[in-house]
Scaffold this motif. Structure first.
Motif, PDB file in Angstrom:
ATOM      1  N   UNK A  20       0.847  -1.201   0.000  1.00  0.00           N
ATOM      2  CA  UNK A  20       0.000   0.000   0.000  1.00  0.00           C
ATOM      3  C   UNK A  20       0.879   1.247   0.000  1.00  0.00           C
ATOM      4  N   UNK A  21       1.874   1.287   0.886  1.00  0.00           N
ATOM      5  CA  UNK A  21       2.762   2.445   0.966  1.00  0.00           C
ATOM      6  C   UNK A  21       3.518   2.651  -0.356  1.00  0.00           C
ATOM      7  N   UNK A  22       3.995   1.569  -0.932  1.00  0.00           N
ATOM      8  CA  UNK A  22       4.759   1.643  -2.189  1.00  0.00           C
ATOM      9  C   UNK A  22       3.874   2.120  -3.348  1.00  0.00           C
ATOM     10  N   UNK A  23       2.595   1.782  -3.313  1.00  0.00           N
ATOM     11  CA  UNK A  23       1.687   2.134  -4.410  1.00  0.00           C
ATOM     12  C   UNK A  23       1.275   3.600  -4.410  1.00  0.00           C
ATOM     13  N   UNK A  24       1.447   4.257  -3.259  1.00  0.00           N
ATOM     14  CA  UNK A  24       1.005   5.644  -3.166  1.00  0.00           C
ATOM     15  C   UNK A  24      -0.472   5.785  -2.842  1.00  0.00           C
ATOM     16  N   UNK A  25      -1.134   4.672  -2.576  1.00  0.00           N
ATOM     17  CA  UNK A  25      -2.550   4.727  -2.202  1.00  0.00           C
ATOM     18  C   UNK A  25      -2.692   5.296  -0.792  1.00  0.00           C
ATOM     19  N   UNK A  26      -3.881   5.821  -0.476  1.00  0.00           N
ATOM     20  CA  UNK A  26      -4.099   6.275   0.897  1.00  0.00           C
ATOM     21  C   UNK A  26      -3.959   5.092   1.860  1.00  0.00           C
ATOM     22  N   UNK A  27      -3.565   5.367   3.100  1.00  0.00           N
ATOM     23  CA  UNK A  27      -3.406   4.268   4.066  1.00  0.00           C
ATOM     24  C   UNK A  27      -4.706   3.480   4.231  1.00  0.00           C
ATOM     25  N   UNK A  28      -4.589   2.188   4.201  1.00  0.00           N
ATOM     26  CA  UNK A  28      -5.724   1.295   4.409  1.00  0.00           C
ATOM     27  C   UNK A  28      -5.174   0.041   5.084  1.00  0.00           C
ATOM     28  N   UNK A  29      -5.947  -0.482   6.026  1.00  0.00           N
ATOM     29  CA  UNK A  29      -5.524  -1.705   6.709  1.00  0.00           C
ATOM     30  C   UNK A  29      -6.033  -2.918   5.936  1.00  0.00           C
ATOM     31  N   UNK A  30      -5.349  -4.027   6.090  1.00  0.00           N
ATOM     32  CA  UNK A  30      -5.779  -5.264   5.441  1.00  0.00           C
ATOM     33  C   UNK A  30      -7.221  -5.597   5.833  1.00  0.00           C
ATOM     34  N   UNK A  31      -7.543  -5.427   7.117  1.00  0.00           N
ATOM     35  CA  UNK A  31      -8.895  -5.747   7.594  1.00  0.00           C
ATOM     36  C   UNK A  31      -9.952  -4.859   6.926  1.00  0.00           C
ATOM     37  N   UNK A  32      -9.556  -3.662   6.474  1.00  0.00           N
ATOM     38  CA  UNK A  32     -10.509  -2.772   5.805  1.00  0.00           C
ATOM     39  C   UNK A  32     -11.052  -3.378   4.516  1.00  0.00           C
ATOM     40  N   UNK A  33     -10.338  -4.349   3.957  1.00  0.00           N
ATOM     41  CA  UNK A  33     -10.826  -4.998   2.737  1.00  0.00           C
ATOM     42  C   UNK A  33     -12.134  -5.746   2.998  1.00  0.00           C
ATOM     43  N   UNK A  34     -12.346  -6.185   4.238  1.00  0.00           N
ATOM     44  CA  UNK A  34     -13.629  -6.810   4.584  1.00  0.00           C
ATOM     45  C   UNK A  34     -14.763  -5.788   4.471  1.00  0.00           C
TER      46      UNK A  34
END
Length: 187
Positions: free
Chosen positions: A104-118
């Motif tokens: 996520x950090x490398x992609x430049x996307x906003x911070x998101x947690x793995x659990x947020x994918x749920x």
């Protein structure tokens, strides 16, 4: 799936021909030590349907995994797990989270947690037409109240969309559409 459920998913629990997988165990940690155990509730023990795109992605993963196995030869451990590291060993749940955070950090996307994918999955299920009971069963929540309480914001967004759609049906001064005859389309 929860992180531990994905780490603990077994080959025997994945039926790509039938288009579903069964969640029965998870790998969790106690003082950073991985522990394999049954899912935490009867609701967590569930069958998740898989669409054709997911089946195709999982089949492609199996081909890649087979390449890893062949490259490892006799060194390949037979864990029986579906998702494994390139050396065939089980994923440590924290390593999965750390790797996700790095990507996520490398992609430049906003911070998101793995659990947020749920939460994303719940939103996409609702947007795709699933009712809250179907979302509850897919996510493995023990009761509907947990799902409803957790995803209230998702429900409000859908309700707002429906409210706007209803408001758009009400004729306004200066608006004339074919077939509008006053309130509720009656004369």
């Amino acid at each position: 799936m929860r992180r531990g459920e994905a780490c603990g998913l077994r080959d025997e629990d994945v039926d790509l021909d039938g288009g579903h997988l069964t969640v029965v165990q998870q790998i969790t940690t106690v003082a950073y030590r991985p522990i394999t155990k049954n899912v935490k509730s009867d609701a967590g023990d569930r069958v998740i349907p898989l669409g054709p795109k997911t089946v195709a992605a999982l089949r492609a993963y199996q081909v890649r995994r087979e390449g890893w196995r062949q490259a490892s030869g006799d060194q390949w451990p037979d864990t029986g797990l579906f998702f494994v590291r390139p050396d065939g060993k089980a994923w440590h749940p924290q390593t999965v989270s750390d790797r996700f955070d790095y990507l996520i950090a490398k992609s430049g996307l906003p911070p998101v947690r793995l659990h947020d994918l749920r939460h994303c999955a719940a939103t996409y299920l609702r947007h795709g037409g699933a009712d809250m009971k179907e979302v509850q069963e897919t996510l493995g929540h023990s009761n509907l109240a947990i799902t409803s309480d957790t995803y209230t914001s998702v429900l409000l967004e859908f309700q707002r969309t429906y409210a706007d759609a209803a408001a758009d049906l009400i004729p306004r001064a200066g608006q004339h559409t074919a077939g509008s005859h006053g309130s509720c389309g009656t004369e």
